[in-house]
Write a protein that holds these residues in place. Structure first.
Motif, PDB file in Angstrom:
ATOM      1  N   ALA A  39       0.868  -1.305   0.038  1.00 49.69           N
ATOM      2  CA  ALA A  39       0.075  -0.123   0.146  1.00 49.69           C
ATOM      3  C   ALA A  39       0.813   1.204   0.001  1.00 49.69           C
ATOM      4  O   ALA A  39       0.500   2.204  -0.727  1.00 49.69           O
ATOM      5  CB  ALA A  39      -0.830  -0.040   1.285  1.00 49.69           C
ATOM      6  N   VAL A  40       2.000   1.433   0.827  1.00 47.70           N
ATOM      7  CA  VAL A  40       2.707   2.435   0.822  1.00 47.70           C
ATOM      8  C   VAL A  40       3.493   2.523  -0.395  1.00 47.70           C
ATOM      9  O   VAL A  40       3.611   3.857  -0.829  1.00 47.70           O
ATOM     10  CB  VAL A  40       3.728   2.434   2.054  1.00 47.70           C
ATOM     11  CG1 VAL A  40       4.754   3.407   1.994  1.00 47.70           C
ATOM     12  CG2 VAL A  40       3.167   2.328   3.506  1.00 47.70           C
ATOM     13  N   ALA A  41       3.920   1.618  -1.183  1.00 46.23           N
ATOM     14  CA  ALA A  41       4.785   1.467  -2.235  1.00 46.23           C
ATOM     15  C   ALA A  41       3.647   2.154  -3.457  1.00 46.23           C
ATOM     16  O   ALA A  41       4.245   3.041  -4.305  1.00 46.23           O
ATOM     17  CB  ALA A  41       5.269   0.300  -2.716  1.00 46.23           C
ATOM     18  N   LYS A  42       2.578   1.572  -3.440  1.00 43.01           N
ATOM     19  CA  LYS A  42       1.621   2.298  -4.562  1.00 43.01           C
ATOM     20  C   LYS A  42       1.291   3.633  -4.203  1.00 43.01           C
ATOM     21  O   LYS A  42       1.330   4.363  -5.170  1.00 43.01           O
ATOM     22  CB  LYS A  42       0.274   1.207  -4.248  1.00 43.01           C
ATOM     23  CG  LYS A  42      -0.748   1.721  -5.280  1.00 43.01           C
ATOM     24  CD  LYS A  42      -2.160   0.830  -5.205  1.00 43.01           C
ATOM     25  CE  LYS A  42      -2.724   1.272  -6.226  1.00 43.01           C
ATOM     26  NZ  LYS A  42      -4.210   0.282  -6.345  1.00 43.01           N
ATOM     27  N   ARG A  43       1.057   3.948  -3.001  1.00 41.00           N
ATOM     28  CA  ARG A  43       0.902   5.385  -2.665  1.00 41.00           C
ATOM     29  C   ARG A  43       2.017   6.394  -3.104  1.00 41.00           C
ATOM     30  O   ARG A  43       1.958   7.260  -3.706  1.00 41.00           O
ATOM     31  CB  ARG A  43       0.715   5.523  -1.198  1.00 41.00           C
ATOM     32  CG  ARG A  43       0.433   7.255  -0.585  1.00 41.00           C
ATOM     33  CD  ARG A  43       0.760   7.219   0.750  1.00 41.00           C
ATOM     34  NE  ARG A  43       2.167   7.090   1.074  1.00 41.00           N
ATOM     35  CZ  ARG A  43       2.707   6.970   2.305  1.00 41.00           C
ATOM     36  NH1 ARG A  43       1.856   6.791   3.376  1.00 41.00           N
ATOM     37  NH2 ARG A  43       4.074   6.930   2.638  1.00 41.00           N
ATOM     38  N   ASP A  44       3.235   5.733  -2.957  1.00 39.32           N
ATOM     39  CA  ASP A  44       4.531   6.628  -3.271  1.00 39.32           C
ATOM     40  C   ASP A  44       4.994   6.346  -4.793  1.00 39.32           C
ATOM     41  O   ASP A  44       6.058   6.787  -5.123  1.00 39.32           O
ATOM     42  CB  ASP A  44       5.618   6.463  -2.347  1.00 39.32           C
ATOM     43  CG  ASP A  44       5.287   6.908  -0.816  1.00 39.32           C
ATOM     44  OD1 ASP A  44       4.457   7.903  -0.793  1.00 39.32           O
ATOM     45  OD2 ASP A  44       5.827   6.345   0.050  1.00 39.32           O
ATOM     46  N   ARG A  45       4.151   5.489  -5.579  1.00 44.94           N
ATOM     47  CA  ARG A  45       4.656   5.200  -6.815  1.00 44.94           C
ATOM     48  C   ARG A  45       5.840   4.600  -7.008  1.00 44.94           C
ATOM     49  O   ARG A  45       6.669   5.021  -7.812  1.00 44.94           O
ATOM     50  CB  ARG A  45       4.594   6.142  -7.736  1.00 44.94           C
ATOM     51  CG  ARG A  45       2.946   6.904  -7.910  1.00 44.94           C
ATOM     52  CD  ARG A  45       3.012   8.213  -8.838  1.00 44.94           C
ATOM     53  NE  ARG A  45       1.410   8.628  -8.895  1.00 44.94           N
ATOM     54  CZ  ARG A  45       1.024   9.522  -9.196  1.00 44.94           C
ATOM     55  NH1 ARG A  45       1.934  10.731  -9.350  1.00 44.94           N
ATOM     56  NH2 ARG A  45      -0.334   9.892  -9.225  1.00 44.94           N
ATOM     57  N   ARG A  46       6.226   3.646  -6.114  1.00 42.03           N
ATOM     58  CA  ARG A  46       7.447   2.910  -6.157  1.00 42.03           C
ATOM     59  C   ARG A  46       6.927   1.229  -6.154  1.00 42.03           C
ATOM     60  O   ARG A  46       5.976   0.968  -5.824  1.00 42.03           O
ATOM     61  CB  ARG A  46       8.144   3.027  -4.872  1.00 42.03           C
ATOM     62  CG  ARG A  46       8.847   4.179  -4.716  1.00 42.03           C
ATOM     63  CD  ARG A  46       9.758   3.940  -3.610  1.00 42.03           C
ATOM     64  NE  ARG A  46       9.396   4.605  -2.465  1.00 42.03           N
ATOM     65  CZ  ARG A  46       9.654   5.732  -2.005  1.00 42.03           C
ATOM     66  NH1 ARG A  46      10.310   6.713  -2.631  1.00 42.03           N
ATOM     67  NH2 ARG A  46       9.186   6.020  -0.671  1.00 42.03           N
TER      68      ARG A  46
END
Length: 53
Positions: free
Chosen positions: A22-29
């Motif tokens: 979820a955090v990776a998706k939010r930060d586009r990583r």
């Protein structure tokens, strides 16, 4: 900067994996980039702490 990469197998608890995704998706990583980012930031924080009196 050239660097070698090492492939590892990593086991994560399901909830930690979901949070990282979820955090990776939010930060586009990518998940891999997110894990590397967090390890690098953590390493910088440990280095700074080691230099404290």
């Amino acid at each position: 900067m050239d660097h070698e990469e090492v492939r590892i197998t990593l086991r994560l608890p399901t909830d930690l994996h979901a949070w990282l995704v979820a955090v990776a998706k939010r930060d586009r990583r990518s998940l891999n980039s997110e894990i590397i980012h967090r390890l690098e930031v953590g390493r910088e924080n440990v280095s700074a702490d080691d230099q404290s009196p």
